[in-house]
Design a protein around this motif. Sequence first.
Motif, PDB file in Angstrom:
ATOM      1  N   UNK A 127       6.002   0.682   2.683  1.00  0.00           N
ATOM      2  CA  UNK A 127       5.989  -1.129   2.486  1.00  0.00           C
ATOM      3  C   UNK A 127       5.185  -1.540   3.307  1.00  0.00           C
ATOM      4  N   UNK A 128       3.805  -0.382   2.047  1.00  0.00           N
ATOM      5  CA  UNK A 128       2.445  -1.593   1.968  1.00  0.00           C
ATOM      6  C   UNK A 128       2.392  -1.805   0.270  1.00  0.00           C
ATOM      7  N   UNK A 129       1.626  -1.663  -0.147  1.00  0.00           N
ATOM      8  CA  UNK A 129       1.170  -2.270  -1.372  1.00  0.00           C
ATOM      9  C   UNK A 129       1.004  -0.746  -2.148  1.00  0.00           C
ATOM     10  N   UNK A 130       0.692  -0.975  -3.632  1.00  0.00           N
ATOM     11  CA  UNK A 130       0.043   0.348  -4.757  1.00  0.00           C
ATOM     12  C   UNK A 130      -1.550   0.672  -4.071  1.00  0.00           C
ATOM     13  N   UNK A 131      -2.075  -0.228  -4.366  1.00  0.00           N
ATOM     14  CA  UNK A 131      -3.458  -0.562  -4.046  1.00  0.00           C
ATOM     15  C   UNK A 131      -4.350  -0.244  -2.668  1.00  0.00           C
ATOM     16  N   UNK A 132      -2.623  -0.371  -1.020  1.00  0.00           N
ATOM     17  CA  UNK A 132      -2.957   0.536  -0.253  1.00  0.00           C
ATOM     18  C   UNK A 132      -3.271   2.188  -0.238  1.00  0.00           C
ATOM     19  N   UNK A 133      -2.000   2.117  -0.907  1.00  0.00           N
ATOM     20  CA  UNK A 133      -1.559   3.630  -0.698  1.00  0.00           C
ATOM     21  C   UNK A 133      -2.540   4.403  -1.609  1.00  0.00           C
ATOM     22  N   UNK A 134      -3.087   4.181  -2.571  1.00  0.00           N
ATOM     23  CA  UNK A 134      -4.039   4.709  -3.722  1.00  0.00           C
ATOM     24  C   UNK A 134      -5.091   4.805  -2.803  1.00  0.00           C
TER      25      UNK A 134
END
Length: 174
Positions: A127-134
């Motif tokens: 449930x977070x942004x792609x940028x956070x996971x990247x």
Amino acid sequence: MTLALEWIDEREYSDEEAESGWPQLLERLLQIAGQAEGVEEGVVTVTLTDDEGIRELNKEYRGLDKPTDVLSFPLRGGEEPNIHYDDDFETLEGGNPEDVGGDPFAELLGDIVISVPRMHAQADDYGHSAERELGFLFVHGFLHLLGYDHESEEQEKDMFAKQEAVLSKAGLTR
């Protein structure tokens, strides 16, 4: 020499508009993590791939014929360099004798390979942004390049606290 990021995109397709800020994001995270760890010089190569590309690497280097989210290949080390592979936090050790002393590539810290489709799926799952996971995967891989691991509960707690501190400083919170 400074701390530098090399960028490789092996994917056949990408969303250039949505991903246009990724190189700058990872460069910023590299500088923040490097400063936190006292690493002032070296080169980190990040490779973006798809599930098939990372599956092939996972099979070749780990004997696991399945995709994973991130693989780290340290190129610096002590007398027994380690290669760290992540797949739900499993870690194996191996080595390359060419990495021991007198290495003409001593400024290379290592390679981080990230599966973009798995990164997107995990971002959705958490449930977070792609940028956070990247960012999470990149910092996780970077810490492995420096020798951090998470084989024990104490190691995992330490490593994940370091990751979260870097991500928070970069404004990448959940």
